[in-house]
Scaffold this motif. Sequence first.
Motif, mmCIF file in Angstrom:
data_model
loop_
_atom_site.group_PDB
_atom_site.id
_atom_site.type_symbol
_atom_site.label_atom_id
_atom_site.label_comp_id
_atom_site.label_asym_id
_atom_site.label_seq_id
_atom_site.Cartn_x
_atom_site.Cartn_y
_atom_site.Cartn_z
ATOM 1 N N GLN A 125 -21.113 33.773 -11.571
ATOM 2 C CA GLN A 125 -22.022 32.654 -11.299
ATOM 3 C C GLN A 125 -21.912 32.158 -9.859
ATOM 4 O O GLN A 125 -22.901 31.854 -9.215
ATOM 5 C CB GLN A 125 -21.706 31.499 -12.265
ATOM 6 C CG GLN A 125 -22.791 30.438 -12.343
ATOM 7 C CD GLN A 125 -23.686 30.658 -13.542
ATOM 8 O OE1 GLN A 125 -23.791 31.771 -14.048
ATOM 9 N NE2 GLN A 125 -24.330 29.615 -13.994
ATOM 10 N N SER A 126 -20.695 32.059 -9.354
ATOM 11 C CA SER A 126 -20.498 31.539 -8.001
ATOM 12 C C SER A 126 -21.150 32.446 -6.952
ATOM 13 O O SER A 126 -21.628 31.965 -5.919
ATOM 14 C CB SER A 126 -19.009 31.370 -7.698
ATOM 15 O OG SER A 126 -18.333 32.610 -7.787
ATOM 16 N N PRO A 173 -28.058 21.952 -1.460
ATOM 17 C CA PRO A 173 -26.833 22.712 -1.726
ATOM 18 C C PRO A 173 -25.951 22.795 -0.494
ATOM 19 O O PRO A 173 -26.428 22.599 0.633
ATOM 20 C CB PRO A 173 -27.369 24.083 -2.104
ATOM 21 C CG PRO A 173 -28.612 24.219 -1.271
ATOM 22 C CD PRO A 173 -29.213 22.848 -1.251
ATOM 23 N N MET A 189 -25.417 22.802 -6.398
ATOM 24 C CA MET A 189 -26.642 23.579 -6.565
ATOM 25 C C MET A 189 -27.667 22.886 -7.454
ATOM 26 O O MET A 189 -28.800 23.341 -7.572
ATOM 27 C CB MET A 189 -26.306 24.962 -7.122
ATOM 28 C CG MET A 189 -25.459 25.821 -6.189
ATOM 29 S SD MET A 189 -26.219 26.117 -4.579
ATOM 30 C CE MET A 189 -27.548 27.228 -5.041
ATOM 31 N N ASN A 234 -27.980 29.748 -2.078
ATOM 32 C CA ASN A 234 -27.691 28.743 -1.057
ATOM 33 C C ASN A 234 -27.937 29.294 0.347
ATOM 34 O O ASN A 234 -28.585 28.653 1.194
ATOM 35 C CB ASN A 234 -26.235 28.289 -1.203
ATOM 36 C CG ASN A 234 -25.877 27.061 -0.374
ATOM 37 O OD1 ASN A 234 -24.942 26.347 -0.698
ATOM 38 N ND2 ASN A 234 -26.608 26.788 0.690
ATOM 39 N N TYR A 238 -24.835 31.539 -6.939
ATOM 40 C CA TYR A 238 -25.036 30.254 -6.253
ATOM 41 C C TYR A 238 -24.956 30.424 -4.736
ATOM 42 O O TYR A 238 -25.768 29.876 -3.981
ATOM 43 C CB TYR A 238 -23.981 29.251 -6.706
ATOM 44 C CG TYR A 238 -24.188 28.684 -8.096
ATOM 45 C CD1 TYR A 238 -25.333 28.963 -8.836
ATOM 46 C CD2 TYR A 238 -23.224 27.883 -8.681
ATOM 47 C CE1 TYR A 238 -25.520 28.453 -10.108
ATOM 48 C CE2 TYR A 238 -23.404 27.360 -9.962
ATOM 49 C CZ TYR A 238 -24.556 27.646 -10.663
ATOM 50 O OH TYR A 238 -24.726 27.125 -11.914
ATOM 51 N N GLY A 249 -22.466 26.923 -1.561
ATOM 52 C CA GLY A 249 -22.516 27.406 -2.928
ATOM 53 C C GLY A 249 -22.248 26.342 -3.968
ATOM 54 O O GLY A 249 -22.210 26.626 -5.169
ATOM 55 N N ASP A 254 -31.054 27.235 -15.604
ATOM 56 C CA ASP A 254 -30.209 27.656 -14.493
ATOM 57 C C ASP A 254 -30.818 28.891 -13.832
ATOM 58 O O ASP A 254 -31.878 29.359 -14.227
ATOM 59 C CB ASP A 254 -28.793 27.943 -14.983
ATOM 60 C CG ASP A 254 -27.733 27.685 -13.921
ATOM 61 O OD1 ASP A 254 -28.049 27.782 -12.716
ATOM 62 O OD2 ASP A 254 -26.577 27.405 -14.293
ATOM 63 N N TYR A 255 -30.130 29.424 -12.833
ATOM 64 C CA TYR A 255 -30.631 30.586 -12.100
ATOM 65 C C TYR A 255 -30.550 31.861 -12.933
ATOM 66 O O TYR A 255 -31.230 32.838 -12.638
ATOM 67 C CB TYR A 255 -29.851 30.779 -10.798
ATOM 68 C CG TYR A 255 -29.940 29.595 -9.858
ATOM 69 C CD1 TYR A 255 -31.179 29.162 -9.386
ATOM 70 C CD2 TYR A 255 -28.808 28.905 -9.447
ATOM 71 C CE1 TYR A 255 -31.274 28.083 -8.531
ATOM 72 C CE2 TYR A 255 -28.890 27.828 -8.586
ATOM 73 C CZ TYR A 255 -30.131 27.407 -8.135
ATOM 74 O OH TYR A 255 -30.225 26.336 -7.302
#
Length: 474
Positions: free
Chosen positions: A433-434, A226, A232, A441, A437, A229, A247-248
């Motif tokens: 979401q960002s 990554p 990913m 990261n 991430y 951010g 996904d996370y």
Amino acid sequence: MNKKLLSGTAASVLALGLLAGCGGNNSNNTSSPSPSASGSAPASSSASASPSASASGEPVNLRLYTWGTEEQYNWNHTVSAYEESHPGITVEVVTLSDKGDTQESMKKLDLAAASNETMDVIMFSDPSGYAARVALGMAAPLDDFIAADGYKVEEDYKVDTHLNGKVYALPGKFNPWYVLLNKDMLDAAGLSVPTDWTWDEFADYAKQLTKGDGADKVYGTYFHGPQAGGWMEYLKLMIENQPTNSDYLKQDGSSNLDDPNFRKTIELRVKMEKEDKSSTPYEDMISQKLAYRTQFFNQKAAMLPIGSWMNTEIGGTETVPLTFHVAVAPFPKNNASDPTGYTPVTTDYVAVAESSKHKQEAYDFIRWYTTEGQLVQGKNVPSWNQITGDQLEPIIDTILSGTKNPELVDKKSLVDTLTVSKASAIITPASYQSEVYKAVNEEYEKLILGNQDIDTMIANSQKRVQEIIDSNKK
């Protein structure tokens, strides 16, 4: 951005405009001002009224809003073929960006919707844009049409487009992730091109393919993330190849970082870089601002997990030439007994506009477009499961013909890989979401640079992500 939907169409469109400005652009085009949307495929003059044109027997004109340009999507030829086989129907293509820029297009689409422009078919370029506009009521549910046709999206297509139990779009193109291979290096090491493999086998290949020292060193693989951010995909390798919860965050918005495969991914990355020394060091990637194309095509890495947007470059280009033989392998799975082919995928989500007065005709068009129409268009690999390897080959031939040295590409391995690849179920992206991430990261970066161990990295990631989730529930 608050998790709750803003009230009112204008406020919703404004919010989406801001979201689009923060999002990614898979086409790698940069945003630029352009004239207002205009039809790039005029209605065919040969179309005529037909009793089958609509329930009333009147001619029907469908307006298709898309970010895709004529060069990218061959619209004139595609639309002409549909109109010829469906008398009384014309399709007007409204191109939202002359550069094929997805961010610019979505902003213009939102403004068009707010202005009550007539629209029948809408194309979204990513799951976030698709989910956000479904939530605003921009797309009509297709379940009744699908039931009448007697198929299931999850069986007929490689991408499952369900959102909250309903289908609002059918998938067009199919861009799965795969692994590019330097076949010359594999041959020299006595390794075959994998057709079905695990991450453990991938790591073993990388170890065997690593050679040399210093500036002459060739790594078995290169992971382009990554970073900041982004990218990913490289930190959820053993999660994103699962049918669900890839996904996370899970579909219900809860954290997925307690999935054992998240830890296994981190352990794999650390082992390959620190113990096997078979992957390009993370510090080099960041400090030297390495590019995945040059790392692979300059033969600094023997294998490259990447998205199949590389199909148009796999045979080499003017700026990044190909001087060796290339093969392709499927995205690795976790266990030998796992189903083959699950991988991160990008697609076009083709929907019927909720405001359309011709929903049946619009649905008929998108069903044709996402099946037979993909073969007619001949520009992209289709998501339709009924496409065979023999039907896929001409499309691949066309794509490869645009590269400098298509003869150096192992076409069979490419076609076979694309044929078996499939997408996980869509997880509706969260507005934050960002933030998730970025947090994961940052914790990984501390780990790989030697500032914390794996246990601490996992615990800190779980804690930070849960805090982000909780703060957005308020």
